[in-house]
Design an enzyme around this catalytic site. Structure first.
Site, PDB file in Angstrom:
ATOM      1  N   HIS A 124      36.467  83.358  87.189  1.00  0.00           N
ATOM      2  CA  HIS A 124      35.170  82.791  87.582  1.00  0.00           C
ATOM      3  C   HIS A 124      34.420  82.163  86.418  1.00  0.00           C
ATOM      4  O   HIS A 124      33.201  81.997  86.463  1.00  0.00           O
ATOM      5  CB  HIS A 124      34.310  83.888  88.235  1.00  0.00           C
ATOM      6  N   HIS A 132      39.941  74.601  96.797  1.00  0.00           N
ATOM      7  CA  HIS A 132      38.824  75.542  96.769  1.00  0.00           C
ATOM      8  C   HIS A 132      37.993  75.359  98.032  1.00  0.00           C
ATOM      9  O   HIS A 132      37.697  74.234  98.419  1.00  0.00           O
ATOM     10  CB  HIS A 132      37.985  75.218  95.529  1.00  0.00           C
ATOM     11  N   GLU A 156      42.519  82.525  88.024  1.00  0.00           N
ATOM     12  CA  GLU A 156      41.718  81.331  88.303  1.00  0.00           C
ATOM     13  C   GLU A 156      40.594  81.172  87.280  1.00  0.00           C
ATOM     14  O   GLU A 156      39.918  82.151  86.943  1.00  0.00           O
ATOM     15  CB  GLU A 156      41.139  81.445  89.706  1.00  0.00           C
ATOM     16  N   GLU A 202      37.979  73.878  90.518  1.00  0.00           N
ATOM     17  CA  GLU A 202      36.897  73.830  91.498  1.00  0.00           C
ATOM     18  C   GLU A 202      35.642  73.169  90.938  1.00  0.00           C
ATOM     19  O   GLU A 202      34.795  72.694  91.695  1.00  0.00           O
ATOM     20  CB  GLU A 202      36.561  75.231  92.002  1.00  0.00           C
ATOM     21  N   ASP A 222      40.263  85.873  90.181  1.00  0.00           N
ATOM     22  CA  ASP A 222      39.343  84.826  89.757  1.00  0.00           C
ATOM     23  C   ASP A 222      38.552  85.303  88.541  1.00  0.00           C
ATOM     24  O   ASP A 222      37.709  86.199  88.655  1.00  0.00           O
ATOM     25  CB  ASP A 222      38.405  84.483  90.912  1.00  0.00           C
TER      26      ASP A 222
END
Length: 382
Positions: free
Chosen positions: A185, A285, A209, A235, A183
């Site tokens: 993020h 998610h 991700e 997400e 991720d």
């Protein structure tokens, strides 16, 4: 049947639960929340309540459209998260009223169980090799971890090396026995994302991700040209209209709508079907609570393109309260060989422990994500 009351509960670690009651005695539960903005979403639910008291809870599609289209301003995390929790609760009511799991009302399951993954490493990834070994011993076959600490637009290759070395340590510890999602993020900006994605390729991640923030999704085209690793995002996208340009651009391989942020079961089922038409995989998610996870599994059950499901058991956010703490029967989330069986009970398939929720409810409770800063004092993406 008519809706008679709605009540929200803010509970640790960072969740908000919604109870919807009817005049037939059937109760539904939802999870309307934005992590760090739980009270804002709770207020939005209170405002939307005006459309719901006295309404027929079985008319889910009509209610969804009223809640979305009935206001001149629409969309975004707060509004859509409020709709999400309400939608989950209505599906829970409908399934209980008809005595079937929600997925039976969506066409019936196309699978018996769903593969899941666990989190390792925390916000600032550390000690991931031993953590992944523990997950392997518990039967999990996939994990996800944050890739990096904060990164500037242009930053040191030392930080890239540190990120790569963590993945290398996992491969040294367990080889290819565990799939690893990485991720970014939204912490990584396009210039460094290209470098990091290319450097990670030899370690064969399951996906990367949010290589860039969703407001910079146009950059996915260039990142995709620099790597063969599947790209996941979604997400922080809240409706089919948010996802539409992503599908049209064709640079995402996996979408990750959140069932507590992207319009609930009703909307995420549509997003998943749209993605399937573009040959894009689904991995919802869900670093949240039991109602959110149960809702995800209902959509996973009927979505052919669903391939793995996030779940929050043991995640670093869940200090003091965990995924199973607010349900009466923990076995509904029994993980076996890296999978979880589809819930068999009516509605969402989880029996919520209302007494525990009421004891834990605290209107003064505030969870906030950290605010990170770079060495020069400027705010960093978390």
């Amino acid at each position: 049947m008519r809706i008679t009351s709605m009540e929200c509960f803010v509970v640790p670690p960072r969740w908000c639960f919604l109870k919807v009651e009817t005049d037939e005695g059937v109760t539904g539960w939802g999870e309307p929340v934005v992590e760090g903005r739980a009270h804002t979403v709770k207020a939005a639910v209170e405002e939307l309540k005006d459309y719901l008291i006295g309404a027929n809870p079985l008319a889910i599609e009509d209610i969804w459209n009223v809640l979305y289209r009935g206001g001149f301003y629409r969309g975004g995390p707060v509004h859509m998260s409020a709709i999400s929790g309400i939608d989950q609760a209505l599906w829970d009511i409908k399934g209980k009223w008809l005595d079937v799991p929600v997925y039976e009302l969506l066409g019936g399951a196309c699978r018996d169980k769903m593969r899941v993954y666990s989190w390792i490493g925390g916000d600032r990834p550390d000690d991931v090799a031993s953590a992944v070994q523990q997950q392997l011993e518990q039967g999990f076959t996939a994990v996800k971890m944050n890739a990096t600490n904060e990164l500037q637009y242009i930053d040191s290759y030392t930080k890239i090396d540190e990120a790569v070395n963590r993945i290398a340590a996992i491969r040294d510890a367990v080889g290819d026995k565990v799939d690893v999602g990485i991720d970014f993020h939204g912490r990584v900006h396009k210039p460094m994302a290209k470098i990091l994605a290319k450097a990670l390729e030899p370690y064969r991640p399951m996906f990367i991700e949010e290589p860039v923030l969703p407001e910079n999704n146009e950059a996915l085209a260039e990142i995709a040209r620099h790597t063969s690793i599947p790209i996941a995002t979604g997400e922080r996208m809240y409706s089919r209209w948010d996802f539409k340009p992503l599908f049209e651009q064709g640079y995402a391989d996996i979408i990750q709508p959140d069932l507590s942020h992207a319009g609930g079961i009703t909307e995420c089922r549509k997003i998943a079907a749209m993605a399937e038409a573009y040959d894009i995989a689904l991995a919802p998610h869900c670093p949240l609570g039991p109602i959110a996870l149960a809702s995800c599994l209902q959509v996973d059950a009927v979505s052919h393109n669903a391939f793995i499901q996030e779940q929050s058991f043991g995640i670093h956010y869940n200090v003091g309260n965990d995924l199973k703490d607010y349900v009466k029967d923990e076995s509904v989330f029994h993980f076996n060989e890296g999978h979880v069986a589809l819930p068999k009970g009516p509605g969402l398939g989880v029996e919520i422990d209302e007494e525990k929720i009421r004891r834990a409810h605290d209107d003064q409770f505030r969870w906030k994500n950290p605010v990170w800063r770079h060495k020069d004092g400027s705010v960093a993406e978390w």
